[in-house]
Design a protein around this motif. Structure first.
Motif, PDB file in Angstrom:
ATOM      1  N   LEU A  78     -14.114 -16.500  19.645  1.00 24.85           N
ATOM      2  CA  LEU A  78     -15.297 -15.511  19.799  1.00 24.85           C
ATOM      3  C   LEU A  78     -15.478 -15.644  21.513  1.00 24.85           C
ATOM      4  O   LEU A  78     -15.942 -16.855  21.706  1.00 24.85           O
ATOM      5  CB  LEU A  78     -16.391 -15.831  18.808  1.00 24.85           C
ATOM      6  CG  LEU A  78     -17.932 -15.187  19.437  1.00 24.85           C
ATOM      7  CD1 LEU A  78     -17.750 -13.736  19.080  1.00 24.85           C
ATOM      8  CD2 LEU A  78     -18.836 -15.910  18.599  1.00 24.85           C
TER       9      LEU A  78
ATOM     10  N   ASP B 150      -6.694 -13.578  17.086  1.00 30.17           N
ATOM     11  CA  ASP B 150      -7.792 -12.847  16.439  1.00 30.17           C
ATOM     12  C   ASP B 150      -8.985 -13.250  17.452  1.00 30.17           C
ATOM     13  O   ASP B 150      -9.351 -14.182  17.647  1.00 30.17           O
ATOM     14  CB  ASP B 150      -8.269 -13.243  15.162  1.00 30.17           C
ATOM     15  CG  ASP B 150      -9.196 -12.405  14.474  1.00 30.17           C
ATOM     16  OD1 ASP B 150      -9.759 -11.457  15.321  1.00 30.17           O
ATOM     17  OD2 ASP B 150      -9.440 -12.597  13.520  1.00 30.17           O
TER      18      ASP B 150
ATOM     19  N   LEU C 185     -12.864 -11.723  19.216  1.00 30.82           N
ATOM     20  CA  LEU C 185     -13.993 -10.726  19.369  1.00 30.82           C
ATOM     21  C   LEU C 185     -14.670 -10.995  20.474  1.00 30.82           C
ATOM     22  O   LEU C 185     -14.832 -12.261  21.109  1.00 30.82           O
ATOM     23  CB  LEU C 185     -14.910 -11.032  18.223  1.00 30.82           C
ATOM     24  CG  LEU C 185     -14.177 -10.627  16.712  1.00 30.82           C
ATOM     25  CD1 LEU C 185     -15.139 -11.022  15.743  1.00 30.82           C
ATOM     26  CD2 LEU C 185     -13.986  -9.344  16.674  1.00 30.82           C
TER      27      LEU C 185
ATOM     28  N   TYR D 156     -18.749 -10.777  22.137  1.00 29.41           N
ATOM     29  CA  TYR D 156     -20.003 -10.502  21.790  1.00 29.41           C
ATOM     30  C   TYR D 156     -20.776 -10.662  22.970  1.00 29.41           C
ATOM     31  O   TYR D 156     -20.691 -11.609  23.568  1.00 29.41           O
ATOM     32  CB  TYR D 156     -20.435 -11.694  20.824  1.00 29.41           C
ATOM     33  CG  TYR D 156     -21.769 -11.525  20.259  1.00 29.41           C
ATOM     34  CD1 TYR D 156     -22.437 -10.238  19.922  1.00 29.41           C
ATOM     35  CD2 TYR D 156     -22.827 -12.648  20.163  1.00 29.41           C
ATOM     36  CE1 TYR D 156     -23.683 -10.315  19.287  1.00 29.41           C
ATOM     37  CE2 TYR D 156     -24.003 -12.513  19.906  1.00 29.41           C
ATOM     38  CZ  TYR D 156     -24.607 -11.174  19.247  1.00 29.41           C
ATOM     39  OH  TYR D 156     -25.793 -11.224  18.894  1.00 29.41           O
TER      40      TYR D 156
ATOM     41  N   ILE E 178     -12.021  -5.007  19.811  1.00 28.66           N
ATOM     42  CA  ILE E 178     -12.293  -6.271  20.191  1.00 28.66           C
ATOM     43  C   ILE E 178     -13.677  -6.606  20.549  1.00 28.66           C
ATOM     44  O   ILE E 178     -14.232  -7.721  20.579  1.00 28.66           O
ATOM     45  CB  ILE E 178     -11.557  -7.152  21.199  1.00 28.66           C
ATOM     46  CG1 ILE E 178     -11.460  -6.729  22.487  1.00 28.66           C
ATOM     47  CG2 ILE E 178      -9.775  -7.359  20.647  1.00 28.66           C
ATOM     48  CD1 ILE E 178     -10.764  -7.254  23.624  1.00 28.66           C
TER      49      ILE E 178
ATOM     50  N   TYR F 175     -16.996  -7.036  19.092  1.00 27.26           N
ATOM     51  CA  TYR F 175     -17.991  -7.491  18.025  1.00 27.26           C
ATOM     52  C   TYR F 175     -19.242  -6.858  18.091  1.00 27.26           C
ATOM     53  O   TYR F 175     -19.779  -6.059  16.911  1.00 27.26           O
ATOM     54  CB  TYR F 175     -17.977  -9.114  17.830  1.00 27.26           C
ATOM     55  CG  TYR F 175     -18.943  -9.346  16.546  1.00 27.26           C
ATOM     56  CD1 TYR F 175     -18.405  -9.170  15.390  1.00 27.26           C
ATOM     57  CD2 TYR F 175     -20.168  -9.804  16.737  1.00 27.26           C
ATOM     58  CE1 TYR F 175     -19.248  -9.542  14.235  1.00 27.26           C
ATOM     59  CE2 TYR F 175     -21.078 -10.478  15.662  1.00 27.26           C
ATOM     60  CZ  TYR F 175     -20.357 -10.205  14.366  1.00 27.26           C
ATOM     61  OH  TYR F 175     -20.925 -10.497  13.433  1.00 27.26           O
TER      62      TYR F 175
ATOM     63  N   TYR G 148     -14.009 -18.832  13.748  1.00 26.07           N
ATOM     64  CA  TYR G 148     -14.049 -18.658  15.316  1.00 26.07           C
ATOM     65  C   TYR G 148     -14.281 -19.814  16.049  1.00 26.07           C
ATOM     66  O   TYR G 148     -15.358 -20.376  15.944  1.00 26.07           O
ATOM     67  CB  TYR G 148     -14.750 -17.237  15.488  1.00 26.07           C
ATOM     68  CG  TYR G 148     -14.120 -16.005  15.211  1.00 26.07           C
ATOM     69  CD1 TYR G 148     -13.333 -15.070  15.964  1.00 26.07           C
ATOM     70  CD2 TYR G 148     -14.503 -15.593  13.584  1.00 26.07           C
ATOM     71  CE1 TYR G 148     -12.764 -13.984  15.403  1.00 26.07           C
ATOM     72  CE2 TYR G 148     -13.585 -14.459  13.393  1.00 26.07           C
ATOM     73  CZ  TYR G 148     -12.974 -13.655  14.101  1.00 26.07           C
ATOM     74  OH  TYR G 148     -12.512 -12.367  13.653  1.00 26.07           O
TER      75      TYR G 148
END
Length: 117
Positions: free
Chosen positions: A4, A37, A39, A41, A67, A69, A112
């Motif tokens: 993340l 994986d 993301l 933010y 990707i 979030y 994450y």
């Protein structure tokens, strides 16, 4: 691995900050390309990313790659940092609202690893 990338850097403060935000997106795309994986933010000053025209192509690529979030709805509210309309216009979901700042614990609980930029 699951990552993340939380973008807190305000890209409107300096060219150096703009480069940090661009690289956050580029690193996320590289991680995804290599099978991770990932993301992104946008929180705090990172909300202002959506006001910066120079970063538009990076944001559009990240959205296209799936990707992004979301962005902090609390920070994007008019009584805080603002920018809610621009964020919603490009299709990035707002997480939380003007009275509810949502953290990253949920994603950490899902495995994450946070990278704060």
């Amino acid at each position: 691995m699951k990552y993340l990338i939380s973008v807190l850097t305000d890209p409107t403060e300096s060219r150096g900050n703009m480069v940090k935000v661009a690289h956050a997106v580029l690193y996320a795309m590289e991680l995804k390309k290599n099978g991770h994986d990932v993301l992104i933010y946008f929180d705090g000053g990172g909300i202002k990313t959506f006001e910066n025209e120079s970063l538009r192509k990076y944001i559009e690529l990240a959205i296209k790659e799936g990707i992004v979030y979301g962005a902090c709805g609390y920070c994007a509210s008019p009584s805080h940092i603002g920018g809610k309309e621009k964020i919603e216009k490009i299709g990035v979901r707002l997480i939380g609202n003007e009275s509810s700042h949502i953290g990253i614990a949920e994603l950490i609980n899902e495995g994450y690893y946070p990278i704060i930029m």
